[in-house]
Design an enzyme around this catalytic site. Sequence first.
Site, PDB file in Angstrom:
ATOM      1  N   ASP A  52       0.956  -0.927   0.029  1.00 36.30           N
ATOM      2  CA  ASP A  52      -0.474  -0.021  -0.163  1.00 36.30           C
ATOM      3  C   ASP A  52       0.970   1.075  -0.256  1.00 36.30           C
ATOM      4  O   ASP A  52       1.025   1.834  -1.028  1.00 36.30           O
ATOM      5  CB  ASP A  52      -0.934   0.033   1.102  1.00 36.30           C
ATOM      6  CG  ASP A  52      -1.457  -0.844   1.214  1.00 36.30           C
ATOM      7  OD1 ASP A  52      -2.113  -1.510   0.088  1.00 36.30           O
ATOM      8  OD2 ASP A  52      -2.950  -1.622   2.293  1.00 36.30           O
ATOM      9  N   ASP A 153      -0.485  15.304  21.747  1.00 38.64           N
ATOM     10  CA  ASP A 153       0.456  15.191  20.614  1.00 38.64           C
ATOM     11  C   ASP A 153      -0.268  15.640  18.490  1.00 38.64           C
ATOM     12  O   ASP A 153       1.329  16.217  18.160  1.00 38.64           O
ATOM     13  CB  ASP A 153       0.526  13.584  20.017  1.00 38.64           C
ATOM     14  CG  ASP A 153       1.128  12.802  22.163  1.00 38.64           C
ATOM     15  OD1 ASP A 153       1.498  13.950  22.921  1.00 38.64           O
ATOM     16  OD2 ASP A 153       1.503  11.829  21.891  1.00 38.64           O
ATOM     17  N   TYR A 166      -3.505   5.260   9.768  1.00 35.55           N
ATOM     18  CA  TYR A 166      -2.966   5.821  10.787  1.00 35.55           C
ATOM     19  C   TYR A 166      -4.851   5.912  11.596  1.00 35.55           C
ATOM     20  O   TYR A 166      -4.577   5.432  12.950  1.00 35.55           O
ATOM     21  CB  TYR A 166      -2.958   6.465  10.217  1.00 35.55           C
ATOM     22  CG  TYR A 166      -0.883   7.511  11.811  1.00 35.55           C
ATOM     23  CD1 TYR A 166      -1.246   7.474  12.476  1.00 35.55           C
ATOM     24  CD2 TYR A 166      -1.042   8.542  10.969  1.00 35.55           C
ATOM     25  CE1 TYR A 166       0.224   7.750  13.571  1.00 35.55           C
ATOM     26  CE2 TYR A 166      -0.019   9.646  12.027  1.00 35.55           C
ATOM     27  CZ  TYR A 166       0.221   9.205  13.588  1.00 35.55           C
ATOM     28  OH  TYR A 166       1.399   9.305  14.190  1.00 35.55           O
ATOM     29  N   ASN A 167      -5.441   6.685  11.573  1.00 33.49           N
ATOM     30  CA  ASN A 167      -6.911   6.696  11.404  1.00 33.49           C
ATOM     31  C   ASN A 167      -7.218   5.328  13.082  1.00 33.49           C
ATOM     32  O   ASN A 167      -7.412   5.812  14.357  1.00 33.49           O
ATOM     33  CB  ASN A 167      -7.719   6.753  10.533  1.00 33.49           C
ATOM     34  CG  ASN A 167      -9.044   7.595  11.348  1.00 33.49           C
ATOM     35  OD1 ASN A 167      -9.285   7.813  12.214  1.00 33.49           O
ATOM     36  ND2 ASN A 167      -9.944   6.130  10.494  1.00 33.49           N
TER      37      ASN A 167
HETATM   38  P1  NAP Z   1       4.284   2.301   6.552  1.00 32.13           P
HETATM   39  O1  NAP Z   1       4.698   2.380   8.101  1.00 32.13           O
HETATM   40  O2  NAP Z   1       4.599   0.719   5.656  1.00 32.13           O
HETATM   41  O3  NAP Z   1       3.185   1.592   6.991  1.00 32.13           O
HETATM   42  C1  NAP Z   1       2.308   1.249   8.093  1.00 32.13           C
HETATM   43  C2  NAP Z   1       0.939   0.208   7.441  1.00 32.13           C
HETATM   44  O4  NAP Z   1      -0.066   1.353   6.928  1.00 32.13           O
HETATM   45  C3  NAP Z   1       1.646  -1.223   6.355  1.00 32.13           C
HETATM   46  O5  NAP Z   1       1.118  -2.231   6.439  1.00 32.13           O
HETATM   47  C4  NAP Z   1       1.026  -0.141   5.166  1.00 32.13           C
HETATM   48  O6  NAP Z   1       0.568  -1.771   4.106  1.00 32.13           O
HETATM   49  C5  NAP Z   1      -0.871   0.045   6.051  1.00 32.13           C
HETATM   50  N1  NAP Z   1      -1.422   0.359   5.587  1.00 32.13           N
HETATM   51  C6  NAP Z   1      -1.012   1.675   4.660  1.00 32.13           C
HETATM   52  N2  NAP Z   1      -2.541   2.438   3.974  1.00 32.13           N
HETATM   53  C7  NAP Z   1      -3.228   1.856   4.299  1.00 32.13           C
HETATM   54  C8  NAP Z   1      -4.436   1.770   4.643  1.00 32.13           C
HETATM   55  N3  NAP Z   1      -5.505   2.752   4.061  1.00 32.13           N
HETATM   56  N4  NAP Z   1      -5.888   1.119   5.044  1.00 32.13           N
HETATM   57  C9  NAP Z   1      -4.952  -0.195   5.613  1.00 32.13           C
HETATM   58  N5  NAP Z   1      -3.593  -0.163   5.699  1.00 32.13           N
HETATM   59  C10 NAP Z   1      -2.812   0.820   5.192  1.00 32.13           C
HETATM   60  O7  NAP Z   1       4.478   3.194   5.509  1.00 32.13           O
HETATM   61  P2  NAP Z   1       3.776   3.339   4.077  1.00 32.13           P
HETATM   62  O8  NAP Z   1       3.431   1.991   3.609  1.00 32.13           O
HETATM   63  O9  NAP Z   1       3.834   4.089   3.355  1.00 32.13           O
HETATM   64  O10 NAP Z   1       2.047   3.590   4.520  1.00 32.13           O
HETATM   65  C11 NAP Z   1       2.191   4.993   4.926  1.00 32.13           C
HETATM   66  C12 NAP Z   1       0.698   5.170   5.723  1.00 32.13           C
HETATM   67  O11 NAP Z   1       0.827   4.421   6.841  1.00 32.13           O
HETATM   68  C13 NAP Z   1       0.200   6.146   6.361  1.00 32.13           C
HETATM   69  O12 NAP Z   1      -0.695   6.780   5.472  1.00 32.13           O
HETATM   70  C14 NAP Z   1      -0.063   6.323   7.558  1.00 32.13           C
HETATM   71  O13 NAP Z   1      -1.778   5.671   7.320  1.00 32.13           O
HETATM   72  C15 NAP Z   1       0.607   4.837   8.170  1.00 32.13           C
HETATM   73  N6  NAP Z   1       1.291   4.966   8.971  1.00 32.13           N
HETATM   74  C16 NAP Z   1       0.061   4.220  10.309  1.00 32.13           C
HETATM   75  C17 NAP Z   1       0.496   4.966  12.124  1.00 32.13           C
HETATM   76  C18 NAP Z   1       0.519   4.047  12.910  1.00 32.13           C
HETATM   77  O14 NAP Z   1      -0.958   3.150  12.358  1.00 32.13           O
HETATM   78  N7  NAP Z   1       0.859   4.196  13.962  1.00 32.13           N
HETATM   79  C19 NAP Z   1       2.239   5.787  11.949  1.00 32.13           C
HETATM   80  C20 NAP Z   1       2.644   5.796  10.865  1.00 32.13           C
HETATM   81  C21 NAP Z   1       2.002   6.450   9.964  1.00 32.13           C
HETATM   82  P3  NAP Z   1       1.998  -1.921   3.171  1.00 32.13           P
HETATM   83  O15 NAP Z   1       2.292  -2.998   4.083  1.00 32.13           O
HETATM   84  O16 NAP Z   1       0.678  -2.711   2.625  1.00 32.13           O
HETATM   85  O17 NAP Z   1       2.592  -0.637   2.948  1.00 32.13           O
END
Ligand code: NAP
EC number: 2.7.1.23
Length: 267
Positions: A52, A153, A166-167
């Site tokens: 993703d 935060d 993230y949400n």
């Molecule tokens: P990452 O750190 O690898 O992403 C975190 C996880 O979120 C990965 O498993 C990714 O899937 C998954 N993901 C991405 N978009 C998603 C969606 N729309 N619905 C469900 N899961 C989703 O970083 P990244 O792959 O570059 O993804 C960026 C996204 O990570 C940001 O947009 C944000 O939403 C999320 N994030 C989450 C947190 C948290 O949950 N605490 C913190 C920072 C960012 P893949 O492994 O397939 O890439």
Amino acid sequence: MADERRNLYLFYKQEDEVLRKVEPLIAFAENYGFKIVDDHKKANIIASIGGDGAFLQAVRKTGFREDCLYVGVSTGELGFYCDFKIDDHQGMISAMDNDQVEVRKYPTLAVSMDHDDSTFYCLNECSIRSSIIKTFAMDVFIDDLYFETFRGDGMIVSTPTGSTAYNKSVTGAVVDPKLQCYQVSEMASLNNNLYRTLGSSFILSNERKLTFKFEQDNNQYPIIGIDNEALSIRHSEVIRFELSDRKVKTVKLKDNSFWHKVRRSFL
Ligand code: NAP
Ligand code: MN
């Protein structure tokens, strides 16, 4: 085949492991009448290879185009934006050939700052948070209404498809991408007799505008994330959000609705 709709651009990391997986896909696509183009502006199908995260990057780096179809191809498990596994050539053929396949349009978020006229788009979310140990404060406005002063935060403003990312980690609701709306979720708000926030996530209609106002001169140093990229906002004190008219088009396969994906990933 000189079919203009078959110009395919592949977006992937130039890493040996990925290249090994991409080569058979290229051979397959060419065999099947696709023309691989090396300029994404000439493509009408843009495929990301990875997860993703790679899909988010592909959409961003190619400018959130509305005149092409984005396809997520996974090198691992199926994700929220990845509808195909990289070696599932048969699945890709039937998707391409099958008139039953629908195009789905995902809402995006438009984010603009006061220090210049640029607008950024987000497919998942825009997050703003403190980059230092101290809390971060800002005023939140819905349209012209002063709503609350947030201290904590940070906050996440997410699209419906971003609601599972993230949400969701901060207990925001999972939102059907057929709804034209966006969600605001808190990250660790301070709530006491001085500071009071709603405390729960809230969902705004596409007719609403959201504004965050904060002061840059009291050493807050907020950082802002648009999907998986960081933005510098050293000179901004106002961030405006609204649902954008711009939609990201992807293929929708049979039995692979948003809610199928939610069930597959979380239940
Ligand atoms: P990452 O750190 O690898 O992403 C975190 C996880 O979120 C990965 O498993 C990714 O899937 C998954 N993901 C991405 N978009 C998603 C969606 N729309 N619905 C469900 N899961 C989703 O970083 P990244 O792959 O570059 O993804 C960026 C996204 O990570 C940001 O947009 C944000 O939403 C999320 N994030 C989450 C947190 C948290 O949950 N605490 C913190 C920072 C960012 P893949 O492994 O397939 O890439
Ligand atoms: Mn990732």
